[in-house]
Design a protein around this motif. Structure first.
Motif, short mmCIF file in Angstrom:
data_model
loop_
_atom_site.label_atom_id
_atom_site.label_comp_id
_atom_site.label_asym_id
_atom_site.label_seq_id
_atom_site.Cartn_x
_atom_site.Cartn_y
_atom_site.Cartn_z
N LYS A 384 0.83 -1.20 0.00
CA LYS A 384 0.00 0.00 0.00
C LYS A 384 0.87 1.26 0.00
O LYS A 384 1.75 1.42 0.85
N LEU A 385 0.62 2.13 -0.96
CA LEU A 385 1.37 3.38 -1.03
C LEU A 385 1.10 4.28 0.17
O LEU A 385 1.93 5.11 0.55
N THR A 386 -0.06 4.12 0.78
CA THR A 386 -0.41 4.95 1.94
C THR A 386 0.46 4.65 3.15
O THR A 386 0.51 5.44 4.09
N THR A 387 1.15 3.50 3.14
CA THR A 387 2.00 3.14 4.27
C THR A 387 3.42 3.67 4.13
O THR A 387 4.22 3.55 5.05
N LEU A 388 3.72 4.26 2.98
CA LEU A 388 5.09 4.73 2.75
C LEU A 388 5.40 5.97 3.59
O LEU A 388 4.55 6.83 3.83
N ASN A 389 6.63 6.03 4.03
CA ASN A 389 7.12 7.21 4.74
C ASN A 389 7.09 8.41 3.80
O ASN A 389 7.53 8.30 2.64
N PRO A 390 6.58 9.56 4.25
CA PRO A 390 6.57 10.74 3.36
C PRO A 390 7.94 11.14 2.84
O PRO A 390 8.04 11.83 1.83
N ALA A 391 9.01 10.71 3.54
CA ALA A 391 10.34 10.99 3.02
C ALA A 391 10.62 10.21 1.77
O ALA A 391 11.41 10.62 0.91
N VAL A 392 9.97 9.03 1.62
CA VAL A 392 10.16 8.19 0.45
C VAL A 392 9.18 8.58 -0.65
O VAL A 392 9.54 8.62 -1.84
N TYR A 393 7.97 8.88 -0.25
CA TYR A 393 6.91 9.17 -1.23
C TYR A 393 6.10 10.36 -0.73
O TYR A 393 5.02 10.21 -0.15
N PRO A 394 6.63 11.58 -0.93
CA PRO A 394 5.93 12.76 -0.41
C PRO A 394 4.67 13.06 -1.21
O PRO A 394 4.71 13.15 -2.44
N VAL A 395 3.56 13.19 -0.52
CA VAL A 395 2.28 13.45 -1.19
C VAL A 395 1.57 14.67 -0.64
O VAL A 395 0.43 14.95 -1.02
N ASP A 396 2.24 15.41 0.27
CA ASP A 396 1.58 16.57 0.88
C ASP A 396 2.12 17.89 0.36
O ASP A 396 1.58 18.94 0.68
N GLU A 397 3.20 17.88 -0.38
CA GLU A 397 3.82 19.11 -0.82
C GLU A 397 4.31 18.93 -2.25
O GLU A 397 5.07 18.01 -2.54
N PHE A 398 3.86 19.82 -3.15
CA PHE A 398 4.21 19.69 -4.56
C PHE A 398 4.90 20.97 -5.02
O PHE A 398 4.33 22.05 -4.93
N ARG A 399 6.11 20.83 -5.46
CA ARG A 399 6.87 21.98 -5.91
C ARG A 399 7.10 21.89 -7.43
O ARG A 399 6.43 22.56 -8.21
N TYR A 400 8.00 21.04 -7.87
CA TYR A 400 8.22 20.89 -9.30
C TYR A 400 7.03 20.20 -9.97
O TYR A 400 6.74 20.46 -11.14
N SER A 401 6.37 19.31 -9.25
CA SER A 401 5.17 18.69 -9.81
C SER A 401 4.12 19.75 -10.11
O SER A 401 3.40 19.69 -11.11
N TYR A 402 4.05 20.75 -9.24
CA TYR A 402 3.11 21.85 -9.45
C TYR A 402 3.50 22.62 -10.71
O TYR A 402 2.63 23.04 -11.50
N ASN A 403 4.80 22.81 -10.92
CA ASN A 403 5.25 23.52 -12.12
C ASN A 403 4.98 22.70 -13.39
O ASN A 403 4.64 23.25 -14.43
#
Length: 861
Positions: A384-403
């Motif tokens: 489950k991707l929801t179990t990943l550490n945010p350091a491995v799979y950050p989903v709360d902050e988008f910087r370049y993805s936003y661009n």
């Protein structure tokens, strides 16, 4: 480099932007033109997604490394495409797809793939496009500035639109060299100025700079160094890291950082270059440095390097603006092999994220057949991707993805504006519009440059004349989250176009510094000089390295610490003990309130009673022979003048003003001239009286009261004339004398003309000398009541006092000059009174038998 294609169906051909894949991905590669012709290999329904890869055929083997954040950028492109095709009504009856070409982070590969893009075939022919059913509208990418430059230069020749989501080099704003390049990332031209403002904000004056061996970064770091110098901030070290940092270089840089007193280090480097250095610092337990990061790594670096998380805690720097992409978090959690079975990167991502591996004998994408008994080592697809550490799979902050998301929508809105164009409205050539089904890239470029829209988060997106968006940087703080992973927290903003003082907004209280730093850390070469001290630069060292030297006497530093120069106090002020304030100088003068002045005043008043008492005795015994024999009238005058001489000293014991300055020396000179003239007259009278008794002497006619009066009047008149000339030409005046004492003001009388003052004293000395000589010659006259011998002694005392007064007057200063003159007046007056009148008072009061005619004649028994 991402390429968006405009077609009536939707097809996604994915590859990495600087990513690398395994051999299975290489085996799955397809070339564009053959793929377009082989229609049987395409999905039959528009909702299906085919995932293929177009790569450089020369690449035989790739290392399976993976960048999760870059993968998120790709997913942002996929999400934007699906959002437009499925949810949005921006493009009616039009589906969008895209191709992905790998630049491998090298300029050569970037140029090859750009040519492949332009020709759309394996044989590179830029002016020939074999693609028949779909039209390539524009490209998004590249991420790296130095790779974007050759791409933009090549695509600019054909006016092919390019929208970068990560290349911030200022050089790319040159529309002559890069006419078709625009970007959704801010131009980094202002980044050095912003970094300098952060450093100034925290009052750091001693920093180090590490920068990468890259033309763009070298220019930026040099710009930062110059900007810091303008604020008086010194650079302790300015060290370049090569693209590949050898172990010896790592040790040299680590030693330099460890030995340096600079606690703040600015990083203009990439993660790959710096990781080894930071790991070496961690091994040495050097954790008391504050890292100031440029946008290059504060936005997306070091998320997986747990060994250096402790070191980076407390870092502050610029990061890309973190925008919102509604629904993107849920999309990221729903990424799965079942949803995108042809995604050649998802397995690599899955392996890196969950620390597992896929069975090598299974290349089929059927997840059910890939189950293994060793669930701890083999990937199952049930993770489950929801179990990943945010350091491995950050989903709360988008910087370049936003661009990237905004870049995709910029192309979409440009295409929409082109399709919606009406003649005369939004047109660009002679009021006409381009054919929406058969347009040229240079025509589409016009709409890309002029796009202006609000994205789904409500943010305005548009480009200026240089193809840049408005500059807005997040100021981020790198902290260790309670859950144990590194996280970037927004603590402020920087926008260079705001009014001065509002460009940098920081919330200092929100910043979490490294462990052990409870407050803003200090980074200075020399500690601040406190008030009362100035900075003295050490020879051969930067200006930030200095010694603190006390201000000289009469100078202070009272405004700010670290003053370069001391401020001189006004003439009537002096420094306090700490030399941080000018205080009013003490005013000094002989007054009745202070001990010296009150003592002299009491002595003068007491001594003035003696001549008054003697005068009373002489008046009471005025008919006695001794009073008559010593010229009674002159004695009265002399006693009165002696009493006034004592009292005239009181004129010196008071604050100096114009009247007292005019009166005191004049009164002293005239009174003493009358006094000495009276004594001279008494002496001459004795001589005349004695010689007049001889038969035939012509002096008999001078016997009487006229001669003494004439002598006194004439002698005094000369002194009056001297004093009158003195007052007429250069009279004395009050003066605040600041020459004697640095911390005091002496209120005194300036004599005006010191020559006239000494003329007055000289004339007194002349009268005294004449009186002394005459009295000395007459001292042996045979007369019981002959006072010549007493006058001789009195003149000797008088002359001695005033001769000793002159050197004492010249050697003393301040109020003691006045005290010396008062002492000379009192002592000389007392000497005259004592030597002349005490013997007479002794006879009158204690030897009355001698004060008779018989005693006068020597006939007493």
């Amino acid at each position: 480099m991402t390429l968006m294609s405009y077609a009536m169906r939707r097809e996604i051909i994915m590859n990495s932007e600087g990513w690398q894949a395994d051999e299975a991905a290489v085996a799955a590669k397809k070339i564009l033109c053959p793929l377009e012709k082989d229609k049987t290999k395409r999905p039959s329904q528009s909702k299906d997604v085919a995932v293929k890869r177009a790569i450089n055929p020369k690449i035989k083997q790739l290392t399976p490394t993976f960048d999760t954040l870059a993968y998120q950028d790709l997913l942002a492109m996929v999400y934007a495409t699906e959002e437009v095709n499925i949810k949005s009504k921006l493009l009616q009856n039009v589906s969008l797809g895209f191709l992905i070409y790998d630049t491998c982070s090298t300029e050569v590969t970037a140029i090859e793939n750009s040519l492949a893009l332009l020709s759309a075939q394996q044989t590179l022919s830029p002016n020939y496009v074999c693609q028949s059913e779909s039209k390539i509208s524009g490209t998004t990418g590249e991420f790296l500035s130095y790779v974007s430059q050759p791409i933009a230069e090549l695509l600019g020749i054909f006016r092919f639109p390019q929208i970068s989501h990560g290349s911030g080099a200022p050089l790319l704003s040159d529309k002559i060299r890069y006419p078709s390049f625009v970007r959704t990332i801010p131009n980094t031209y202002f980044q050095p100025y912003g970094l300098a403002q952060i450093i100034v904000h925290f009052s750091w004056t001693w920093i180090g700079i590490l920068y990468a061996d890259n033309e763009y970064i070298i220019q930026q770091s040099q710009q930062l160094k110059q900007e810091l110098a303008m604020f008086g901030i010194c650079v302790a070290f300015f060290e370049m890291l090569p693209a590949s940092v050898p172990r010896t270089k790592v040790l040299v840089i680590a030693d330099m950082i460890q030995k340096s007193t600079a606690k703040v280090i600015v990083l203009y480097v990439y993660e790959a270059q710096l990781s080894a250095v930071l790991e070496e610092l961690v091994s040495r337990n050097i954790t008391d440095r504050v890292w100031i990061g440029a946008r290059s790594w504060m936005s997306r670096s070091f998320t997986s390097k747990q060994v250096i998380w402790k070191l980076l805690t407390g870092a502050v720097g610029f990061a890309m603006f973190s925008g919102r992409i509604p629904g993107f978090k849920e999309f990221l959690y729903n990424v799965h092999l079942n949803r995108y079975p042809d995604d050649i990167f998802i397995k690599i991502f899955w392996s890196n994220a969950f620390g597992c591996k896929w069975p090598s004998n299974k290349t089929n994408l059927n997840l059910a057949e890939q189950q293994t008994t060793d669930n701890s080592q083999m990937c199952t697809g049930n993770e489950k991707l929801t179990t990943l550490n945010p350091a491995v799979y950050p989903v709360d902050e988008f910087r370049y993805s936003y661009n990237m998301y905004n870049a995709m929508y910029s192309l979409v809105y440009a295409l929409k504006n082109l399709r919606d164009c009406k003649t005369g409205e939004g047109s660009f050539v002679n009021g006409s519009c381009a054919d929406s089904k058969d347009f040229r890239t240079w025509q589409f470029l016009h709409y890309v440059k002029n796009v202006h829209f609000k994205n789904s988060a409500g943010d305005e997106i548009f480009f200026d004349a240089n193809g840049d968006i408005p500059v807005l940087w997040d100021v981020s703080n790198c902290v260790l989250n309670p859950k144990g992973y590194l996280q970037y927290i927004r603590v402020g903003y920087y926008t260079p176009y705001a009014s001065p003082g509002k460009q940098l907004i920081l919330n200092d209280s929100a910043i979490m510094w490294a462990k052990g730093m409870g407050k803003i850390p200090r980074s200075v070469c020399s500690e601040s000089c406190s008030l009362g001290f100035r900075k003295a630069t050490r020879q051969g060292e930067p200006v930030c390295c200095y010694d603190c030297v006390p201000c000289s006497e009469g100078e202070i530093t009272n405004r700010t610490a670290d003053s370069i120069d001391c401020l001189k106090c006004q003439d009537d002020h002096w420094t306090n003990a700490e030399r941080d304030a000018c205080v009013k100088k003490l005013v000094e003068f002989i007054s009745y309130e202070e001990p010296l002045g009150s003592t002299l005043a009491v002595i003068a008043i007491i001594l003035s009673t003696f001549p008054a008492s003697v005068l009373w005795i002489f008046i009471k015994f005025r008919d006695t022979p001794i009073v008559k024999a010593n010229n009674r009238g002159l004695s009265y005058i002399l006693l009165i003048v002696l009493m006034l001489c004592f009292l005239c000293s009181l004129l010196f014991i008071s604050p100096s003003n114009s009247i007292s300055c005019l009166l005191r020396q004049v009164a002293f000179g005239i009174l003493f001239s009358i006094c000495v003239s009276s004594i001279l007259a008494k002496t001459i009278t004795v001589v005349i009286a004695f010689n007049a008794t001889k038969p035939g002497n012509n002096l008999r006619r001078w016997v009487g009261t006229k001669t003494p009066v004439i002598i006194v009047l004439f002698s005094s008149a000369v002194q009056v004339c001297i004093c009158a000339g003195w007052l007429a030409t250069s009279p004395p005046f009050p003066e605040n004398n600041m020459k004697y004492y640095k911390e005091k003001i002496v209120i005194e009388c300036n004599e005006g003309s010191i020559g006239m003052f000494y003329c007055m004293l000289g004339y007194l000395g002349f009268l005294a000398s004449v009186s002394f000589i005459v009295a000395f010659m007459a001292r042996t006259l045979p007369d019981r009541f002959n006072e010549a011998k007493f006058i001789t002694f009195s003149m000797l005392v008088f002359v001695s006092v005033w001769l000793s007064f002159i050197p004492a007057y010249l050697s003393t200063k301040g109020i003691y000059v006045v005290a010396v003159e008062i002492f000379a007046i009192l002592s000389s007056t007392a000497g005259l009174l004592s030597c002349i009148f005490i013997p007479k008072c002794y006879i009158i009061l204690l030897k009355p038998e001698l004060n008779t005619k018989e005693g006068f004649r020597g006939k007493t028994t």
